[in-house]
Design a protein around this motif. Structure first.
Motif, PDB file in Angstrom:
ATOM      1  N   SER A  23       0.805  -1.220   0.000  1.00  0.00           N
ATOM      2  CA  SER A  23       0.000   0.000   0.000  1.00  0.00           C
ATOM      3  C   SER A  23       0.841   1.275   0.000  1.00  0.00           C
ATOM      4  CB  SER A  23      -0.957   0.001   1.196  1.00  0.00           C
ATOM      5  OG  SER A  23      -0.249  -0.203   2.412  1.00  0.00           O
ATOM      6  N   GLY A 159      -7.182  -2.925   7.894  1.00  0.00           N
ATOM      7  CA  GLY A 159      -7.325  -1.896   6.875  1.00  0.00           C
ATOM      8  C   GLY A 159      -8.687  -1.223   6.836  1.00  0.00           C
ATOM      9  N   ARG A 161     -10.800   1.859   4.224  1.00  0.00           N
ATOM     10  CA  ARG A 161     -10.775   2.715   3.054  1.00  0.00           C
ATOM     11  C   ARG A 161     -11.888   3.740   3.185  1.00  0.00           C
ATOM     12  NH1 ARG A 161     -12.131  -0.005  -2.506  1.00  0.00           N
ATOM     13  NH2 ARG A 161     -14.177   0.936  -2.185  1.00  0.00           N
ATOM     14  N   ARG A 178     -10.027   8.780  -2.541  1.00  0.00           N
ATOM     15  CA  ARG A 178     -10.095   7.565  -1.735  1.00  0.00           C
ATOM     16  C   ARG A 178      -8.819   7.462  -0.897  1.00  0.00           C
ATOM     17  NH1 ARG A 178     -12.229   3.025  -5.156  1.00  0.00           N
ATOM     18  NH2 ARG A 178     -14.167   4.065  -4.519  1.00  0.00           N
ATOM     19  N   LEU A 180      -6.597   5.237   1.880  1.00  0.00           N
ATOM     20  CA  LEU A 180      -6.381   3.876   2.369  1.00  0.00           C
ATOM     21  C   LEU A 180      -5.530   3.892   3.627  1.00  0.00           C
ATOM     22  CD1 LEU A 180      -6.502   0.761   2.005  1.00  0.00           C
ATOM     23  CD2 LEU A 180      -4.422   0.960   0.619  1.00  0.00           C
ATOM     24  N   ASP A 182      -3.704   1.366   6.662  1.00  0.00           N
ATOM     25  CA  ASP A 182      -3.305   0.068   7.204  1.00  0.00           C
ATOM     26  C   ASP A 182      -2.861   0.276   8.642  1.00  0.00           C
ATOM     27  OD1 ASP A 182      -3.736  -1.861   5.204  1.00  0.00           O
ATOM     28  OD2 ASP A 182      -1.945  -1.210   4.116  1.00  0.00           O
TER      29      ASP A 182
END
Length: 269
Positions: A23, A159, A161, A178, A180, A182
């Motif tokens: 990622s 995770g 989103r 968007r 993301l 982790d």
């Protein structure tokens, strides 16, 4: 658990880094070079954390203290007869960051989150250009002036989103993005490409009761709903989610439809 191996704090950080190699590859590669480790090391550590030892099954802070040593900071909060205890360990892989485990009353499961060490400044997040990889935590993102956050998808145990709108620095126009995360750390922010031939449906208000979202394992949606309900305080929203989860675990333990084992297996690898 007696006799079973445990993951050290160093190996736990390697396991966190495993997903980030995909990622946020540039940042992960730089960190691996700094610590003298490889992507293969992160894969081994990640598999061991999830499937090969007792550590991620610990249900008390005492067990983590035995495995990782004394925490770098601790706190105790009381609300009536309910006691909330938190222990935080510094993360040398990410200077200035801590990983926290929280025990709520007699609930037999620990909650976790990533946060900054006390006294470390929180980044100013005013626009999309401030959202570089590893620049902020999930809670800092929710507490920023960005948003509104239209959608959230839970990618499993590690995770999340988020879909949201922000001003494009090149065009000066609003557009969808968007983000993301982790392990609660921002990995990337990308523009969302919208097909012109596919009309965007009108937004539908989410009227699902928050308790039902929690019971069906939709943690991200539940936290966003609570976040809106309490008018934009991300820290308080996550704390309230934990309290509601613990209450439901006591009052309706048989109504949960997503077990802990299934939650682990559903994570994004």
């Amino acid at each position: 658990m007696t006799g079973e191996p445990v993951t050290t704090l160093y190996d736990f950080q390697l396991s966190m880094l495993h997903a980030m190699c995909q990622s946020a590859p540039a940042q992960a590669a730089e960190l691996l070079d700094r610590i003298g480790a490889t992507h293969a090391d992160t894969s081994i550590a990640e598999a061991r954390w999830w499937f090969g030892n007792a550590t991620n099954n610990f249900t008390t802070l005492t067990e983590y203290v035995s495995a990782w040593g004394a925490p770098d900071s601790e706190s105790i909060e009381r609300d009536g007869d309910r006691e909330t205890r938190s222990a935080r360990w510094d993360l040398p892989f990410w200077p200035g960051m801590q990983f926290e485990f929280t025990a709520i009353g007699r609930y037999p499961r620990l909650f976790h989150r990533l946060l900054r060490q006390p006294g470390v400044p929180v980044p100013q997040l005013d626009s999309i250009v401030d959202l570089a990889p590893w620049s902020c935590t999930e809670e800092e993102f929710l507490n920023s002036g960005l948003g509104p956050f239209d959608d959230d998808i839970d990618l499993g145990s590690t995770g999340h989103r988020f879909d949201f709108e922000a001003v494009d620095p090149d065009s000066g126009r609003w557009r969808p993005y968007r983000a993301l995360f982790d392990w609660g750390l921002l990995q990337s922010v990308e523009p969302v490409l919208v097909r012109l031939s596919k009309p965007n449906p009108a937004p539908v208000a989410d009227e699902t009761p928050i308790d039902e979202l929690i019971l069906t394992g939709q943690a991200g949606r539940a936290i966003l709903r609570i976040h809106t309900e309490i008018e934009g305080n991300g820290d308080a929203a996550i704390a309230e989610y934990r309290h509601r989860y613990a209450r439901l675990a006591r009052e309706r333990p048989n109504d949960f439809t997503l077990g802990e084992a299934a939650d682990r297996l559903s994570r994004r690898r």
